[in-house]
Design a protein around this motif. Structure first.
Motif, mmCIF file in Angstrom:
data_model
loop_
_atom_site.group_PDB
_atom_site.id
_atom_site.type_symbol
_atom_site.label_atom_id
_atom_site.label_comp_id
_atom_site.label_asym_id
_atom_site.label_seq_id
_atom_site.Cartn_x
_atom_site.Cartn_y
_atom_site.Cartn_z
ATOM 1 N N ALA A 1 0.995 -1.246 0.262
ATOM 2 C CA ALA A 1 0.381 0.236 0.147
ATOM 3 C C ALA A 1 0.534 0.860 0.191
ATOM 4 O O ALA A 1 2.102 1.233 0.919
ATOM 5 C CB ALA A 1 -0.970 0.164 1.176
ATOM 6 N N GLU B 1 -4.960 6.309 -3.688
ATOM 7 C CA GLU B 1 -5.285 5.385 -2.909
ATOM 8 C C GLU B 1 -6.226 4.877 -2.325
ATOM 9 O O GLU B 1 -7.070 4.513 -2.087
ATOM 10 C CB GLU B 1 -3.886 4.667 -2.808
ATOM 11 N N GLU C 1 -9.638 4.909 -4.536
ATOM 12 C CA GLU C 1 -10.001 3.804 -4.809
ATOM 13 C C GLU C 1 -10.670 3.026 -4.213
ATOM 14 O O GLU C 1 -11.780 2.433 -4.602
ATOM 15 C CB GLU C 1 -8.289 3.682 -5.660
ATOM 16 N N ASP C 2 -9.747 2.988 -2.951
ATOM 17 C CA ASP C 2 -10.986 1.996 -1.410
ATOM 18 C C ASP C 2 -12.229 2.664 -1.496
ATOM 19 O O ASP C 2 -13.190 1.256 -1.223
ATOM 20 C CB ASP C 2 -9.715 2.014 -0.614
#
Length: 304
Positions: free
Chosen positions: A79, A85, A88-89
């Motif tokens: 990660a 990110e 995206e999660d």
């Protein structure tokens, strides 16, 4: 034999680009959806999930909790801890639970993520609620150190430590860490007078399965500051932009949450609107435990 919690955990692991993200939904999916964004970096949703998620769902909401990639129960050594990110999660949570639009409930550092996400994906957000959430980060750090100087004015060793912190790179993980260490010494994260209810919630949490899974990746802040160029943000302008887009903003804070100055909270009140802002007495940073009834009343009143 696996415990019931372990079985449930495995059921709610969802795959994101071959990475496992822990998530769980509480309540009827026909009800208005609330997605809770936990603090960090190096945080998780266990305290909120273990004490509050089901009770909030019982108020008539579909409450979804999750741990971000590389944090808490969503283990991932690869990660990057960037905002991209995190988005995206969060987008995958929408996809997994088939939610076109949701109320975002963001706590602590989760407020930074929730604010940036709402501004970038306004079509997916019904409302944004900041709950003890960061919004002007450098002001928070400056306030902590200013209060510490006053508190330790007769303690040369502590004053030296504060001076050392002030000379650190303000865009670094160690600066953030040491500011919060000083805040902890000042009891900024503790409610002044714990109630029977708050003590009971803490004790039940600490005796249960959620506390056993209170996993914290202490490398998360280091990775975040290495990989994410946007840090120590002032999101005041972005919050105003979100409001201009027609997305209602709400803010609920503990009156005794020592990491925020009176000036910061007044600025936030003016930004979200007086009717959409609430300060809870005898309450600090973890307001959904410190004063759970007041917290739930505010959420139910504003989001329904």
């Amino acid at each position: 034999m696996k415990s019931l919690f372990s079985l449930l955990l495995s059921l709610f692991l969802i795959s994101i680009h071959a990475q496992n993200i822990y998530s769980k939904a509480y309540g009827n999916k026909q009800n208005p959806a609330i997605i809770f964004i936990h603090g960090g970096p190096s945080g998780n949703a266990t305290l909120f999930e273990g004490t509050t998620a089901k009770k909030l769902a019982d108020k008539g909401f579909y409450v979804i909790v999750y741990d971000r990639r590389g944090e808490g129960r969503s283990k991932d050594e690869k990660a990057t801890m960037t905002f991209k990110e995190s988005f995206e999660d969060l987008n995958q949570i929408y996809h997994t639970y088939h939610i076109p639009k949701a109320h975002i409930l963001a706590h602590s550092f989760g407020g930074i993520i929730g604010t940036l996400f709402t501004n970038q994906f306004p079509e997916k957000v019904q409302t944004l609620t900041l709950a003890g959430a960061l919004f002007t980060q450098q002001e928070t750090y400056d306030h902590i150190l200013k209060q510490a100087k006053e508190h330790f004015k007769n303690d040369p060793a502590q004053l030296k430590e504060i001076s050392e912190i002030e000379n650190l790179d303000k865009n670094s993980a160690i600066y953030r860490k040491r500011c919060y260490e000083i805040a902890s010494k000042l009891n900024f994260f503790n409610m002044p007078t714990p109630t029977r209810e708050s003590r009971s919630l803490r004790e039940e949490y600490e005796a249960g399965e959620f506390y056993k899974n209170n996993i914290r990746n202490h490398n998360s802040p280091i990775k975040f500051y290495q990989n994410e160029p946007l840090n120590n943000l002032d999101n005041t302008v972005i919050l105003k932009e979100i409001k201009r887009k027609g997305i209602p903003l709400f803010a609920v804070y503990g009156k005794n949450d020592g990491i925020f100055s009176e000036k910061q909270l007044n600025t936030l009140k003016n930004t979200v609107g007086k009717k959409n802002f609430k300060l809870i007495d005898n309450c600090s940073h973890y307001l959904f435990v410190d004063q759970q009834d007041e917290f739930l009343k505010f959420i139910e009143l504003t989001l329904k």
